[in-house]
Motif scaffolding. Structure first.
Motif, short mmCIF file in Angstrom:
data_model
loop_
_atom_site.label_atom_id
_atom_site.label_comp_id
_atom_site.label_asym_id
_atom_site.label_seq_id
_atom_site.Cartn_x
_atom_site.Cartn_y
_atom_site.Cartn_z
N ASP A 149 1.03 -1.11 -0.17
CA ASP A 149 0.06 0.02 0.02
C ASP A 149 0.87 1.30 0.08
O ASP A 149 1.68 1.62 0.92
N GLY A 199 -3.86 -2.26 -9.42
CA GLY A 199 -4.63 -2.82 -8.35
C GLY A 199 -5.44 -3.76 -8.79
O GLY A 199 -6.72 -3.46 -9.36
N GLN A 246 -0.38 7.22 -10.57
CA GLN A 246 -0.09 6.08 -10.24
C GLN A 246 1.02 5.28 -10.94
O GLN A 246 1.09 5.58 -12.27
N GLN A 256 1.16 0.62 -8.23
CA GLN A 256 -0.28 0.67 -7.67
C GLN A 256 -1.27 -0.10 -8.81
O GLN A 256 -2.50 0.51 -8.41
#
Length: 171
Positions: free
Chosen positions: A24, A94, A88, A92
């Motif tokens: 994270d 996701g 990002q 990152q």
């Protein structure tokens, strides 16, 4: 062709390895204007460059995936899109870590996402590195076809557009 995709199951696969979950992390705010990394890049023109060999019509602006996005539709084939993201980086991305595969296109780091649209087949996305906090996403969703076919197609498009992207910025 300069494409090294590490995606198990794609016809261009080479020694695939599952990518571990990303930590994270918050986007870096090192620059007052993070979008400066994309100065001079016109997203629809870049996408058109990658789709020209596949006889797609001209790309049009599409902001559903981000303010700097474009999409093109080819009847009975599917859609392809591009999104420039200055907020990002590759870390990152996701998605399900089991569907992410690291690789390189023309020496540029990339992440292939075999499940960019969960619970579907015939879609795939590639994220190309621009800096630690910026990336370009190229994706496709086929009208008919498999995830392997979608990943093969998106790798071809990514290889064609990569030279038109800004060089990778140091961190």
């Amino acid at each position: 062709m300069g494409v090294t995709a590490l995606a198990a199951g794609c016809s261009t696969a080479v020694d695939g390895q599952v990518r571990p979950p990303a930590p994270d992390t918050a986007p870096s705010l090192a620059s007052a204007d993070p979008w400066v990394v994309f100065d001079g890049v016109e997203e629809c023109a870049v996408l058109d460059l990658g789709l020209r060999p596949h006889q797609f019509p001209a790309a049009r602006k599409e902001t559903a995936g981000g303010s700097r996005g474009c999409i093109a539709d080819k009847p009975r084939f599917g859609t392809a899109g591009i999104v420039l993201d200055a907020l990002q980086g590759l870390d990152q991305v996701g998605s399900d870590p089991a569907a992410l595969f690291d690789g390189k296109i023309h020496g540029r780091r990339m992440v292939l996402d075999r499940e960019s649209l969960p619970s579907t087949t015939g879609d795939c996305a590639i994220y190309l590195e621009v800096s630690d906090t910026a990336r370009v996403m190229i994706n496709t969703a086929l009208s008919r076809g498999t995830t392997d076919q979608a990943c093969e197609f998106v790798q071809q498009v990514a290889a064609a557009v990569e030279p038109a992207l800004p060089p990778v910025s140091p961190s």
